[in-house]
Design an enzyme around this catalytic site. Structure first.
Site, PDB file in Angstrom:
ATOM      1  N   THR A 176       0.832  -1.205   0.000  1.00  0.00           N
ATOM      2  CA  THR A 176       0.000   0.000   0.000  1.00  0.00           C
ATOM      3  C   THR A 176       0.869   1.257   0.000  1.00  0.00           C
ATOM      4  OG1 THR A 176      -1.716  -1.212   1.195  1.00  0.00           O
ATOM      5  CG2 THR A 176      -1.850   1.196   1.246  1.00  0.00           C
ATOM      6  N   ASN A 231      -5.625  -9.760  -7.880  1.00  0.00           N
ATOM      7  CA  ASN A 231      -5.621 -10.533  -6.642  1.00  0.00           C
ATOM      8  C   ASN A 231      -6.854 -11.415  -6.485  1.00  0.00           C
ATOM      9  OD1 ASN A 231      -6.356  -7.603  -6.415  1.00  0.00           O
ATOM     10  ND2 ASN A 231      -7.268  -8.294  -4.502  1.00  0.00           N
ATOM     11  N   GLN A 264       0.783  -9.206  -6.548  1.00  0.00           N
ATOM     12  CA  GLN A 264       0.419 -10.622  -6.748  1.00  0.00           C
ATOM     13  C   GLN A 264       1.271 -11.300  -7.819  1.00  0.00           C
ATOM     14  OE1 GLN A 264      -1.420 -12.395  -4.860  1.00  0.00           O
ATOM     15  NE2 GLN A 264      -2.521 -10.835  -3.697  1.00  0.00           N
ATOM     16  N   GLY A 308       6.094  -7.896   0.846  1.00  0.00           N
ATOM     17  CA  GLY A 308       6.742  -9.090   1.379  1.00  0.00           C
ATOM     18  C   GLY A 308       5.797 -10.207   1.761  1.00  0.00           C
ATOM     19  N   HIS A 309       4.692  -9.850   2.432  1.00  0.00           N
ATOM     20  CA  HIS A 309       3.863 -10.916   3.018  1.00  0.00           C
ATOM     21  C   HIS A 309       3.057 -11.690   1.980  1.00  0.00           C
ATOM     22  CE1 HIS A 309      -0.310  -9.129   3.258  1.00  0.00           C
ATOM     23  NE2 HIS A 309       0.361  -8.010   3.081  1.00  0.00           N
ATOM     24  N   CYS A 346     -19.964  -8.148   3.537  1.00  0.00           N
ATOM     25  CA  CYS A 346     -21.279  -7.798   4.031  1.00  0.00           C
ATOM     26  C   CYS A 346     -21.162  -6.547   4.868  1.00  0.00           C
ATOM     27  CB  CYS A 346     -21.826  -8.947   4.865  1.00  0.00           C
ATOM     28  SG  CYS A 346     -23.612  -8.993   4.870  1.00  0.00           S
TER      29      CYS A 346
HETATM   30  C1  PLP Z   1      -2.172  -7.323  -0.791  1.00  0.00           C
HETATM   31  C2  PLP Z   1      -2.157  -6.391  -1.946  1.00  0.00           C
HETATM   32  C3  PLP Z   1      -1.782  -5.040  -1.788  1.00  0.00           C
HETATM   33  C4  PLP Z   1      -1.462  -4.436  -0.452  1.00  0.00           C
HETATM   34  O1  PLP Z   1      -0.256  -4.880   0.079  1.00  0.00           O
HETATM   35  P1  PLP Z   1       0.034  -4.639   1.658  1.00  0.00           P
HETATM   36  O2  PLP Z   1       1.453  -5.005   1.829  1.00  0.00           O
HETATM   37  O3  PLP Z   1      -0.907  -5.508   2.383  1.00  0.00           O
HETATM   38  O4  PLP Z   1      -0.209  -3.173   1.903  1.00  0.00           O
HETATM   39  C5  PLP Z   1      -1.758  -4.257  -2.912  1.00  0.00           C
HETATM   40  N1  PLP Z   1      -2.081  -4.736  -4.118  1.00  0.00           N
HETATM   41  C6  PLP Z   1      -2.425  -6.012  -4.317  1.00  0.00           C
HETATM   42  C7  PLP Z   1      -2.745  -6.495  -5.693  1.00  0.00           C
HETATM   43  C8  PLP Z   1      -2.479  -6.886  -3.235  1.00  0.00           C
HETATM   44  O5  PLP Z   1      -2.862  -8.157  -3.427  1.00  0.00           O
END
Ligand code: PLP
Length: 398
Positions: free
Chosen positions: A72, A151, A179, A200-201, A325
């Site tokens: 983000t 995503n 992604q 990273g995550h 929801c």
């Molecule tokens: C998860 C995601 C983000 C956000 O990444 P964060 O590290 O959680 O802020 C942005 N773009 C896409 C396509 C994502 O899947």
């Protein structure tokens, strides 16, 4: 009980090798990587290695990698930077199917600063229309931002081609590749991408680390201003353990991408084909190639996605639905709506996202249990074959 985790587009497990690489930098190797002493230099050197590992996966130079705290942040930095360095331009071009990290920001910029925001539509397969894309790129356009892979559906956009078109017109090009990185091979030096976001995550590193690729020579304005870290492009003392983990995660992704992709794709295809065959009135969203090897978005007509998720959850199976929801109305996912998926299908959509931790036995369990769940839910559904045809509007009991 260990969950059956099929929600890897939401987040992934930190790889044990990544964790092992991180741990010393929480404990004995705690120095500030900017410090002049040898102790600081030790951490600084390891951070340089992490930067090189990220660059190797992206196919770029290490000094084109700016570390951030998340996807983000990278997205926000890229868009705001472009608007700052192109103060005479008022248009932002992006798509209807972006992640909220982009859509929320551009909506905010439109509302608070009056930017001309163009949200490009997609077709029923989730693909962009190239003619509409070109037509949107006016001389007033400061930046184009198109995600590399979606995503929710895994649909992959032709980023090398799209970035080349933007460059021809002198427009900065950003891609949210959160992604895509680690799932599809890329060589940024051979594209016209100016900026790229990763997190990273989403690739088996920890939460709270990300990076922004900024091509050498791209005009840039930082979001965070302060010290000299990241060559002044992102101030704030680096999250050294997290970023060192990110480096390891990128190295692992690069080493195992080819073999893991084919293994994961085979599991995903088996899941998909099995479910579509076992459950009547089910439909795959964004089925065309190219798409991510790990993602499957399936709609089950006449049932609510939330109800399916709840029953899967009771069996320890984690998946997700694009709908949320909120405020008493069940809104289907913005991505599926943009693709024109009918409400009766969109409401019953489930995203399965696999990873290198996914096993054959886990897929077997979903293939055994999910058709039974759908069958039960359809028996108690307020919709049925007769009235559903006229029921093309949302109806929510939540
Ligand atoms: C998860 C995601 C983000 C956000 O990444 P964060 O590290 O959680 O802020 C942005 N773009 C896409 C396509 C994502 O899947």
């Amino acid at each position: 009980m260990k969950p059956i985790y099929l929600d890897n587009n939401a987040t992934t497990q930190v790889d044990p090798l990544v964790l092992e690489e991180m741990l010393p930098y929480f404990s004995e190797l705690y120095a500030n990587p900017s410090s002049m002493h040898t102790f600081g230099g030790q951490v600084g050197g390891k951070l340089r290695q992490a930067r090189s590992r990220v660059a190797a996966l992206l196919g770029c130079a290490p000094d084109e990698v700016v570390f951030t705290a998340c996807g983000t942040e990278s997205d926000n930095t890229a868009i705001r930077s472009a608007l700052t360095v192109r103060p005479d331009r008022r248009r932002i071009v992006t798509t209807k199917v972006e992640h909220p990290a982009i859509l929320g920001l551009v909506e905010h910029l439109k509302k608070t600063e009056g930017y001309d925001v163009v949200l490009l539509p997609v077709d029923g397969e989730g693909n962009l229309d190239l003619a509409a894309y070109k037509a949107a790129l006016t001389p007033d356009t400061a930046i184009v931002s198109v995600m590399w892979a979606n995503n929710e559906t895994g649909v992959v956009f032709p980023i090398p081609e799209l970035s080349a078109i933007a460059r021809e017109r002198g427009i900065l090009f950003h891609t949210d590749a959160v992604q895509a990185v680690g799932k599809i091979p890329m060589k940024l030096s051979e594209t016209a991408v100016d900026m790229l976001s990763l997190s990273g995550h989403k690739l088996h590193a920890s939460k709270g680390v990300g990076a922004l690729y900024v091509r050498k020579g791209t005009p840039f304005a930082p979001l965070l201003i302060g010290g000299h870290q990241e060559r002044g492009m992102r101030s704030g003392t680096e999250n050294t353990p997290g970023l060192i983990g990110l480096g390891k995660a990128c190295e692992l992704a690069q080493t195992h991408m080819a073999e893991e992709n084919s293994r994961v794709r085979a599991l995903r295809d088996r899941l998909e084909q099995g479910l579509l065959a076992a459950v009547p009135n089910s439909k795959l969203n964004g089925a065309k190639e190219p798409r991510l090897p790990n993602t499957s978005n399936i709609s089950f007509k006449f049932v609510e996605g939330e109800a399916i998720l709840l029953r899967l959850d009771q069996l320890g199976i984690c998946a997700s639905s694009g709908s949320a929801c909120s405020s008493g109305s069940l809104e289907p996912s913005h991505v599926l709506r943009a693709m024109g998926v009918p409400f009766t299908f969109a409401h019953g959509s489930i995203r399965f996202s696999l990873s290198r931790t996914t096993t054959d036995a886990e897929i077997d369990l979903v293939l055994t249990e999910l058709p039974k769940i759908i069958d039960t839910l359809r028996k108690i559904s307020p919709f049925n074959e007769q009235n559903a045809m006229e029921e093309e509007k949302p109806a929510c009991g939540c």
